[in-house]
Write an enzyme that holds these catalytic residues in place. Structure first.
Site, PDB file in Angstrom:
ATOM      1  N   SER A  15       0.848  -1.275   0.193  1.00 24.26           N
ATOM      2  CA  SER A  15       0.061  -0.023   0.061  1.00 24.26           C
ATOM      3  C   SER A  15       0.927   1.352   0.230  1.00 24.26           C
ATOM      4  CB  SER A  15      -0.970  -0.004   1.213  1.00 24.26           C
ATOM      5  OG  SER A  15      -1.550   1.293   1.517  1.00 24.26           O
TER       6      SER A  15
ATOM      7  N   TYR B   8      -1.373  -0.468  10.217  1.00 18.83           N
ATOM      8  CA  TYR B   8      -1.481  -1.023   8.815  1.00 18.83           C
ATOM      9  C   TYR B   8      -0.428  -0.290   8.048  1.00 18.83           C
ATOM     10  CZ  TYR B   8      -3.901  -1.199   4.126  1.00 18.83           C
ATOM     11  OH  TYR B   8      -3.697  -1.277   2.712  1.00 18.83           O
TER      12      TYR B   8
END
Length: 184
Positions: free
Chosen positions: A59, A72
């Site tokens: 990501s 995350y």
């Protein structure tokens, strides 16, 4: 071939409020889980001696960090490091390993929910109105729009294909220019 796609966002809270147990859960799913799948598939590819291609979903959060998403972002940075390390380990077996790093993909449930949670996070980086949060995110993208799931899939398909036969240890960023040249 393998598209190794795991993504549990965990809590969306500033670092000082973040639950360490949730941090461990995010790392377990996004890093340890992804590694376990990669290892099993790579072992099979190596035994068959036919080579192969693996794409890990990382990501842009792992490249630039995202406020209120410490677990995350950390997990996706770990996926990027894992991609490079495993690409080097598996290259002698003719197994290519790459990553794809999407950002701001939508619209849909996940897009809407993330904006709601950012708005509720108490982070000074996000407005308390989810619509304002969403608009601010889109306005930060040079292409001034969200990316689509189809655009991510096409990027993954390229990395898995023979068209990318000399590409390994690479991260393909799919973010409309958001990360502005950051690369891992």
């Amino acid at each position: 071939m393998l598209w190794n796609n795991a993504g549990y966002q965990g809590q969306i809270k500033p670092t000082l409020d973040y639950d360490p147990a949730d941090f461990a859960r995010v790392m377990n799913i996004n890093v340890t889980g992804m590694f376990s799948v990669l290892q099993v598939v790579a072992n099979q590819m190596a035994k068959q001696d036919t080579g192969g291609s693996i794409v890990n979903t990382a990501s842009v959060a792992g490249l630039r960090g995202t406020p209120a998403m410490v677990a995350y972002a950390s997990s996706k940075a770990a996926v990027l490091a894992m991609t490079v390390s495993t690409a080097k380990d598996l290259a002698p077996h003719n197994i290519r390993v790459n990553a794809v790093s999407p950002a701001l993909i939508g619209p849909g449930f996940m897009w809407n929910r993330q904006n709601e949670l950012h708005a509720q996070s108490g982070s000074p980086y996000f407005d308390s109105d989810p619509e304002v949060v969403a608009k601010g995110k889109v306005n930060s993208v040079p292409m001034r729009r969200l990316g689509s799931i189809t655009e991510v899939i096409k990027s993954v398909a390229f990395l898995l294909s023979d068209e990318a036969s000399y590409t390994t240890a690479t991260n393909l960023v799919v973010d409309g220019g958001l990360s502005g040249g950051l690369k891992a």
